[in-house]
Design a protein around this motif. Structure first.
Motif, PDB file in Angstrom:
ATOM      1  N   GLU A  74       0.834  -1.206   0.000  1.00 30.77           N
ATOM      2  CA  GLU A  74       0.000   0.000   0.000  1.00 30.77           C
ATOM      3  C   GLU A  74       0.868   1.255   0.000  1.00 30.77           C
ATOM      4  O   GLU A  74       0.562   2.227  -0.702  1.00 30.77           O
ATOM      5  N   ILE A  75       1.945   1.236   0.756  1.00 30.76           N
ATOM      6  CA  ILE A  75       2.870   2.375   0.764  1.00 30.76           C
ATOM      7  C   ILE A  75       3.447   2.587  -0.632  1.00 30.76           C
ATOM      8  O   ILE A  75       3.520   3.719  -1.120  1.00 30.76           O
ATOM      9  N   GLU A  76       3.821   1.513  -1.294  1.00 28.74           N
ATOM     10  CA  GLU A  76       4.378   1.630  -2.646  1.00 28.74           C
ATOM     11  C   GLU A  76       3.335   2.151  -3.629  1.00 28.74           C
ATOM     12  O   GLU A  76       3.641   2.986  -4.491  1.00 28.74           O
ATOM     13  N   ARG A  77       2.086   1.678  -3.514  1.00 24.89           N
ATOM     14  CA  ARG A  77       1.019   2.182  -4.386  1.00 24.89           C
ATOM     15  C   ARG A  77       0.802   3.677  -4.144  1.00 24.89           C
ATOM     16  O   ARG A  77       0.612   4.444  -5.102  1.00 24.89           O
ATOM     17  N   THR A  78       0.848   4.087  -2.888  1.00 24.30           N
ATOM     18  CA  THR A  78       0.668   5.495  -2.558  1.00 24.30           C
ATOM     19  C   THR A  78       1.815   6.325  -3.124  1.00 24.30           C
ATOM     20  O   THR A  78       1.585   7.399  -3.691  1.00 24.30           O
ATOM     21  N   ARG A  79       3.040   5.852  -2.966  1.00 30.13           N
ATOM     22  CA  ARG A  79       4.198   6.564  -3.529  1.00 30.13           C
ATOM     23  C   ARG A  79       4.063   6.720  -5.038  1.00 30.13           C
ATOM     24  O   ARG A  79       4.336   7.782  -5.595  1.00 30.13           O
ATOM     25  N   GLN A  80       3.659   5.640  -5.701  1.00 33.16           N
ATOM     26  CA  GLN A  80       3.494   5.690  -7.150  1.00 33.16           C
ATOM     27  C   GLN A  80       2.400   6.679  -7.542  1.00 33.16           C
ATOM     28  O   GLN A  80       2.565   7.457  -8.479  1.00 33.16           O
ATOM     29  N   TYR A  81       1.295   6.657  -6.807  1.00 34.34           N
ATOM     30  CA  TYR A  81       0.206   7.583  -7.084  1.00 34.34           C
ATOM     31  C   TYR A  81       0.671   9.026  -6.917  1.00 34.34           C
ATOM     32  O   TYR A  81       0.388   9.891  -7.758  1.00 34.34           O
ATOM     33  N   LEU A  82       1.379   9.313  -5.829  1.00 36.07           N
ATOM     34  CA  LEU A  82       1.863  10.676  -5.582  1.00 36.07           C
ATOM     35  C   LEU A  82       2.862  11.113  -6.651  1.00 36.07           C
ATOM     36  O   LEU A  82       2.853  12.273  -7.079  1.00 36.07           O
ATOM     37  N   LYS A  83       3.706  10.197  -7.084  1.00 31.40           N
ATOM     38  CA  LYS A  83       4.660  10.513  -8.147  1.00 31.40           C
ATOM     39  C   LYS A  83       3.924  10.860  -9.441  1.00 31.40           C
ATOM     40  O   LYS A  83       4.258  11.839 -10.115  1.00 31.40           O
ATOM     41  N   GLN A  85       0.856  11.917  -9.669  1.00 26.51           N
ATOM     42  CA  GLN A  85       0.145  13.177  -9.433  1.00 26.51           C
ATOM     43  C   GLN A  85       1.103  14.354  -9.617  1.00 26.51           C
ATOM     44  O   GLN A  85       0.745  15.368 -10.232  1.00 26.51           O
TER      45      GLN A  85
END
Length: 120
Positions: A74-83, A85
């Motif tokens: 989940e942390i990796e998915r969030t990092r990817q999403y923020l990147k 964005q």
């Protein structure tokens, strides 16, 4: 999980619990269940179980979702999403007041005044 990985994991568990009574039939059941499991979760659960328990695990202990792995994913998915964005924001044109470095209300008032001057 691939069959060879399932066998390797089962051997690790069997070696970690020398008093665990296993035979060929039990090993086959375990390997079949491990083949259906997510390898990353199973290995993480096995390592945690070996470190935390002096008793042999059940199949359920090993094949269950691992909270740490889920959290890491989940942390990796969030990092990817923020990147992604951030990349989208870089590619969009900022509003004029941001480009000019002024407050939005100040910019609107100024534009309204310019519009009134043009109408005169």
């Amino acid at each position: 999980m691939e069959r060879e990985d399932a066998k390797k994991l089962f051997r690790k568990l069997a070696a970690s619990y020398p008093n665990w009574k296993v035979d060929k039939g039990i090993a086959e059941i375990w390997i079949e269940e491990l083949e259906e499991a997510d390898a990353e979760h199973a290995w993480a659960n096995a390592k945690e179980h070996i470190r935390e328990s002096k008793f042999a695990p059940t199949i359920a202990d090993i094949v269950k979702p691992n909270a740490r792995i889920d959290a890491d994913r989940e942390i990796e998915r969030t990092r990817q999403y923020l990147k992604e964005q951030e990349e989208r924001e870089k590619s969009t044109v900022p509003p004029p007041w941001v480009e000019e470095g002024i407050d939005k209300k100040v910019w609107i008032k100024r534009e309204m005044a310019k519009a009134k001057e043009r109408l005169k």
